[in-house]
Enzyme design. Structure first.
Site, PDB file in Angstrom:
ATOM      1  N   SER A  38       3.729  -3.578   6.026  1.00 20.18           N
ATOM      2  CA  SER A  38       3.925  -2.224   5.177  1.00 20.18           C
ATOM      3  C   SER A  38       2.750  -1.367   5.278  1.00 20.18           C
ATOM      4  CB  SER A  38       4.046  -2.634   3.742  1.00 20.18           C
ATOM      5  OG  SER A  38       5.426  -3.240   3.408  1.00 20.18           O
TER       6      SER A  38
ATOM      7  N   LYS B 277      -1.706   4.008  -2.797  1.00 19.93           N
ATOM      8  CA  LYS B 277      -0.271   3.703  -3.010  1.00 19.93           C
ATOM      9  C   LYS B 277       0.003   3.233  -4.420  1.00 19.93           C
ATOM     10  CE  LYS B 277       2.881   0.210  -1.021  1.00 19.93           C
ATOM     11  NZ  LYS B 277       3.065  -0.925   0.087  1.00 19.93           N
TER      12      LYS B 277
ATOM     13  N   SER C 208       6.535  -0.307   3.631  1.00 20.12           N
ATOM     14  CA  SER C 208       6.969   0.226   2.257  1.00 20.12           C
ATOM     15  C   SER C 208       5.526   1.244   1.879  1.00 20.12           C
ATOM     16  CB  SER C 208       6.813  -0.822   1.150  1.00 20.12           C
ATOM     17  OG  SER C 208       5.540  -1.470   1.195  1.00 20.12           O
TER      18      SER C 208
END
Lengths: 486, 97
Positions: free
Chosen positions: A173, A74, A149
């Protein structure tokens, strides 16, 4: 392919690390133009690292645990020399001069960086639509969101663009996108994994964790990333057990709590509810006992979170001032103007919204009514869990109230978007480890996620229960066809 | 529950050093009002004598000896700045005329 199978294949030289990396790069080039999971693919670097592993195999050296595993990261985890943007214009050109602890541990264990994945800007969002570099699509059906997210990491694993990935989880997330994309997502206990090099969002809630195709792979990844880090003073200095050791242990005598407040939700989709209750009965068949549990303050998690997280974010994001790094707006007359213009130009609308909420909640005259009040309710939410764990070993809920929603569905209503984190937020507020894994599909062929929550530092039990369920239910065997699913 | 006005948003934006446009201020006024109305129901919860949770898992302060060290990253960090000059970060003038 699982991590342990890959290890065997490498050892027996049925595949080389280079061939494997080439396969994944090929897959990315085929599907990522439609999915947009990656912000950057580090092909050259990955091939060089793969060659090192192949050399090591050839010379007969013992292989580290994640040798050759192609991993996506990420883009809010700092990678030395590789641009790290947080999907924000603010950090569009930021190249970290240092490596985060979690990624450092992965590379030391032989894993190979394939690239950096898309996220909601600064990890603020539940759909990966607030990225400054375009939204990510759900590989099962590209008209739907992948969740967020960490939507890029979830979509990359689901579509076979990488074998595993890392994400971060502040209010769900990792778990919510894992649920939307039909993969396994684990949020460890707060402090189990170092946050050093993770770009800060809400420091009392943030935690890094793995995405994988199966529970056993999640356990292998946690084995590598967990542990004390002197550079993160909130990381826990307690021994790391072997998370793979008890996966096979039967569930006989296990007490599973069903939180009644979760199943009585107005917004809970019937197909999600039925699928999760079916998973609970499957655990009963495996020898577990189901017990109804009440956590009276569970549903206050959202309101509590949307005071605490923006407050911490407004403080953490004060560092982006256009001086030392990040975006700077040119032409301002003085320092204060330059800062205000740089922040206005560098941040997107969701980030600004959260900074405004947080600044309001912390401002003179409101701090007791909002911030302190939320911290007190947080204590009540924790106490509900403490009480639950005197009666049961593990808690079971849906991961999200619905399956993946249409892209754009909540773009004009931030509050509706916030409500999709209803079931994941309480574990963050209490610092508990929690996992999401697939338990079925809706009529449209979209995956449904089951959430398990265990007590502090009981990831071992969490993974054992998840593994036993996964093996018994085998929901992926009869999976519907997904547009970009192998 | 106080009503949020565009003036409140302007004040908060100035505290947060965000130079918002007029259109943004109207939209945020509306959205902040909705979000703060939603979180306001926390006020109804009895928290008398309930301690605040600041960290989910108990931790204690970690300290080290305060010894000056040279950062090996000094040059690289200066390179990341939008404007640096020698050993310094360059910014517009701090005081207005």
């Amino acid at each position: 392919m699982t991590i342990s199978k890959l290890r065997e294949k490498l050892k027996r030289r049925e595949i080389s690390a280079r061939e494997l990396v080439e396969e994944y790069i090929q897959r990315i080039s085929e599907v990522d133009p439609s999915i947009n999971a990656f912000l950057k693919v580090t092909s050259e670097k990955a091939l060089l690292e793969a060659d090192q592993i192949d050399k090591s195999v050839a010379s007969g050296n013992p292989l580290p645990p994640l040798a050759g595993v192609p991993i996506a990261i990420k883009d809010n985890l700092c990678t030395k020399g590789v641009r790290t943007t947080c999907s924000s214009r603010m950090l569009e050109n930021f190249v970290p001069p240092y490596e985060s602890t979690v990624t450092e541990r992965l590379w030391s264990a032989g894993a190979v960086l394939l690239g950096k994945t898309n996220l909601d800007e600064f990890a603020m969002g539940s759909s990966t639509e607030t990225s400054a570099f375009g939204a990510t699509s759900n590989p099962w059906n590209p008209s739907k969101v992948p969740g967020g997210s960490s939507g890029g990491s979830a979509a990359a694993v689901a579509s076979g663009e990488c074998l595993a990935a890392l994400g971060s989880d502040t209010g769900g997330s990792i778990r919510q996108p894992a649920s939307f994309c039909g993969v396994v997502g684990l949020k460890p206990t707060y402090g189990r994994v170092s946050r050093w090099g993770l770009v800060a969002f809400a420091s009392s809630l943030d935690q890094v964790g793995p995405f994988a195709n199966c529970v056993a792979d999640s356990a292998e990844l946690l084995n590598v990333i967990a542990g004390h880090d002197p550079r993160d003073s909130t990381s826990l200095n307690v021994p790391v057990p072997d998370y793979c050791a008890e996966l096979l242990k039967p569930l006989k005598g296990l007490r599973v709590g069903l939180i009644s407040q979760c199943f009585d939700q107005k917004g809970l989709a019937t197909n999600v509810k039925n699928s999760v209750l079916k998973a609970a009965s499957q655990l009963e068949v495996l020898g577990a006992e189901l017990i109804d549990i009440s956590c009276p303050r569970f549903n206050d998690g959202i309101a509590t979170y949307y005071v605490i997280a923006p407050s911490e974010a407004s403080s953490n994001l004060a560092r982006y001032d256009g001086v030392k790094y990040g975006f700077r707006s040119e032409g301002a007359e003085n320092l204060a103007e330059m800062m205000a213009a740089s922040r206005a130009g560098g941040f997107g609308s969701e980030v600004k919204r959260r900074i405004l909420i947080g600044t309001y909640a912390l401002s003179a005259g409101y701090v007791d009514a909002y911030y302190k009040k939320a911290q007190q309710v947080r204590t009540l939410i924790r106490r509900d869990f403490d009480n639950a764990f005197t009666q049961v070993d593990i808690l079971l809920t849906p991961t999200a109230p619905t399956t993946a929603f249409q892209a754009g569905a909540h773009s004009n209503d931030p509050l509706a978007m916030y409500l999709s984190d209803l079931l994941t937020i309480p574990a963050n507020l209490a610092g508990l480890p929690a996992i999401s894994l697939p338990c079925g599909f809706d009529e449209g062929g979209m995956p449904i996620g089951l959430q398990l929550i265990s007590n502090v530092l009981e990831e071992k039990r969490l993974l054992q229960v998840a593994y036993q369920y996964e093996q018994a239910a085998d929901v992926m065997k009869d999976r519907p066809k997904g547009e970009f699913i192998l | 529950m106080t009503k949020i006005t565009p003036q409140d948003v302007k004040k908060v934006a100035s505290l947060a050093r965000l130079d918002l446009q007029d259109g943004e201020i109207d939209a945020y006024t509306d959205q902040l009002e909705k979000i703060l109305r939603y979180v306001a129901h926390l006020q109804e919860i009895d928290t008398e004598n309930i301690p605040a949770t600041t960290r989910a898992v108990e931790v204690t302060n970690v300290t080290r000896d305060d010894i000056a060290q040279l950062s090996p990253l000094k040059d690289k960090l200066l390179e990341l700045s939008p404007h640096s000059e020698g050993r310094f970060f360059r910014v517009p003038k701090i005081l207005s005329d």
